[in-house]
Design a protein around this motif. Sequence first.
Motif, PDB file in Angstrom:
ATOM      1  N   TYR A  54     -10.020  -3.476   5.533  1.00  0.00           N
ATOM      2  CA  TYR A  54     -11.262  -2.705   5.521  1.00  0.00           C
ATOM      3  C   TYR A  54     -12.156  -3.234   4.397  1.00  0.00           C
ATOM      4  O   TYR A  54     -11.674  -3.509   3.289  1.00  0.00           O
ATOM      5  CB  TYR A  54     -10.993  -1.221   5.259  1.00  0.00           C
ATOM      6  N   THR A  64     -12.690  10.256   3.318  1.00  0.00           N
ATOM      7  CA  THR A  64     -11.663   9.392   2.737  1.00  0.00           C
ATOM      8  C   THR A  64     -10.569  10.220   2.080  1.00  0.00           C
ATOM      9  O   THR A  64      -9.369   9.955   2.258  1.00  0.00           O
ATOM     10  CB  THR A  64     -12.303   8.448   1.708  1.00  0.00           C
ATOM     11  N   THR A  93      -8.417  11.848   4.735  1.00  0.00           N
ATOM     12  CA  THR A  93      -7.549  10.836   5.352  1.00  0.00           C
ATOM     13  C   THR A  93      -6.344  10.550   4.465  1.00  0.00           C
ATOM     14  O   THR A  93      -5.194  10.541   4.935  1.00  0.00           O
ATOM     15  CB  THR A  93      -8.334   9.538   5.591  1.00  0.00           C
ATOM     16  N   THR A 131      -2.355   7.558   2.937  1.00  0.00           N
ATOM     17  CA  THR A 131      -2.990   6.275   2.667  1.00  0.00           C
ATOM     18  C   THR A 131      -3.598   6.292   1.261  1.00  0.00           C
ATOM     19  O   THR A 131      -3.728   7.344   0.632  1.00  0.00           O
ATOM     20  CB  THR A 131      -4.083   5.979   3.704  1.00  0.00           C
ATOM     21  N   ILE A 157      -6.734   4.499   0.573  1.00  0.00           N
ATOM     22  CA  ILE A 157      -7.961   3.737   0.772  1.00  0.00           C
ATOM     23  C   ILE A 157      -9.121   4.409   0.039  1.00  0.00           C
ATOM     24  O   ILE A 157      -9.046   5.577  -0.329  1.00  0.00           O
ATOM     25  CB  ILE A 157      -8.283   3.564   2.269  1.00  0.00           C
ATOM     26  N   GLU A 176     -12.890   5.272   4.022  1.00  0.00           N
ATOM     27  CA  GLU A 176     -12.431   5.388   5.415  1.00  0.00           C
ATOM     28  C   GLU A 176     -13.537   5.121   6.433  1.00  0.00           C
ATOM     29  O   GLU A 176     -13.310   4.396   7.403  1.00  0.00           O
ATOM     30  CB  GLU A 176     -11.814   6.775   5.647  1.00  0.00           C
ATOM     31  N   LYS A 208     -14.154  -2.847   9.641  1.00  0.00           N
ATOM     32  CA  LYS A 208     -12.732  -2.708   9.876  1.00  0.00           C
ATOM     33  C   LYS A 208     -12.297  -3.943  10.660  1.00  0.00           C
ATOM     34  O   LYS A 208     -12.791  -4.199  11.755  1.00  0.00           O
ATOM     35  CB  LYS A 208     -12.432  -1.433  10.674  1.00  0.00           C
ATOM     36  N   CYS A 241     -13.818   5.459  14.030  1.00  0.00           N
ATOM     37  CA  CYS A 241     -13.324   5.191  12.670  1.00  0.00           C
ATOM     38  C   CYS A 241     -12.095   6.032  12.325  1.00  0.00           C
ATOM     39  O   CYS A 241     -11.053   5.479  11.979  1.00  0.00           O
ATOM     40  CB  CYS A 241     -14.442   5.400  11.651  1.00  0.00           C
ATOM     41  N   THR A 256      -8.122   4.558  12.208  1.00  0.00           N
ATOM     42  CA  THR A 256      -7.427   4.692  10.924  1.00  0.00           C
ATOM     43  C   THR A 256      -6.156   5.515  11.077  1.00  0.00           C
ATOM     44  O   THR A 256      -5.094   5.163  10.551  1.00  0.00           O
ATOM     45  CB  THR A 256      -8.354   5.337   9.882  1.00  0.00           C
ATOM     46  N   ALA A 295      -2.341   4.221  10.456  1.00  0.00           N
ATOM     47  CA  ALA A 295      -1.517   4.879   9.440  1.00  0.00           C
ATOM     48  C   ALA A 295      -0.225   5.433  10.037  1.00  0.00           C
ATOM     49  O   ALA A 295       0.840   5.357   9.407  1.00  0.00           O
ATOM     50  CB  ALA A 295      -2.322   5.992   8.778  1.00  0.00           C
ATOM     51  N   ILE A 345      -3.293  -0.621   4.953  1.00  0.00           N
ATOM     52  CA  ILE A 345      -4.658  -1.122   5.074  1.00  0.00           C
ATOM     53  C   ILE A 345      -5.045  -1.805   3.772  1.00  0.00           C
ATOM     54  O   ILE A 345      -5.053  -1.184   2.706  1.00  0.00           O
ATOM     55  CB  ILE A 345      -5.638   0.032   5.378  1.00  0.00           C
ATOM     56  N   GLU A 392      -7.890  -3.487   1.371  1.00  0.00           N
ATOM     57  CA  GLU A 392      -9.327  -3.321   1.178  1.00  0.00           C
ATOM     58  C   GLU A 392      -9.897  -4.433   0.314  1.00  0.00           C
ATOM     59  O   GLU A 392      -9.233  -4.929  -0.606  1.00  0.00           O
ATOM     60  CB  GLU A 392      -9.641  -1.981   0.515  1.00  0.00           C
TER      61      GLU A 392
END
Length: 229
Positions: free
Chosen positions: A115, A139, A142, A148, A150, A153, A158, A178, A182, A186, A192, A194
């Motif tokens: 990402y 984010t 998520t 996660t 990240i 998000e 992506k 999105c 994700t 996950a 993921i 970044e």
Amino acid sequence: MSRTLSVIVPAYNEARTILRLLALVLESPVVSDVVVVDDGSTDGTREALRSLEDNPMVTVVAHERNLGKGAAIRTGIEHVAGRFVIVQDADLEYDPGDYPAILKEFEDPAVSVVYGSRRLLKSNPMASPAFYLGGVTLTWITNLLYGTRITDEPTCYKAFRTELLKSLPLACEGFEFCPEVTALIAKRGIRIREVPIRYYPRTTSEGKKIRAKHWFEAVATLLRLRFKA
């Protein structure tokens, strides 16, 4: 760096920017092919795309009516040819000059998803407070639901190994692509990666289509998929 990256460009009423954006995409030394999905545009986007009909790197697919960003991306996935694939909005908020940095992460065979994070580049201008807060909270939710770590998000950038993206049971129609993708990544236990990317936010008056309702749809998608067997 070899040309191994397919770019999916979902486009709905982006006549003002689509050709300038595609010129930048096609300049990238890592792009192998571009799939533009015109999602029922009525502003001249489809007519503008006719100028690219003879370009062997570009495939243009048209929806006869507006089905949504997620539906356009799913259509695009059917036509990609590269080893890797990235989603690119048809406006100029994201810079295709960041493709090489994103693609470089795939040199690590353990990396399947990358990402581009707007939050990791501190020099980026902040979007309006509402858009910024929406992205930060999505984010956080998520990370809370899926474990996660990240930072961005709802980023557009992506990127995936193509075989992985094609294997996901995507059913999204709109902007919920999105959170859906994700969540599916996950739940497979895939980490993921970044990288920082540049970001040039536009306003609703300039054509930005995200609205408050899409935040609620994203949260609902994250919750639904988290507790779905």
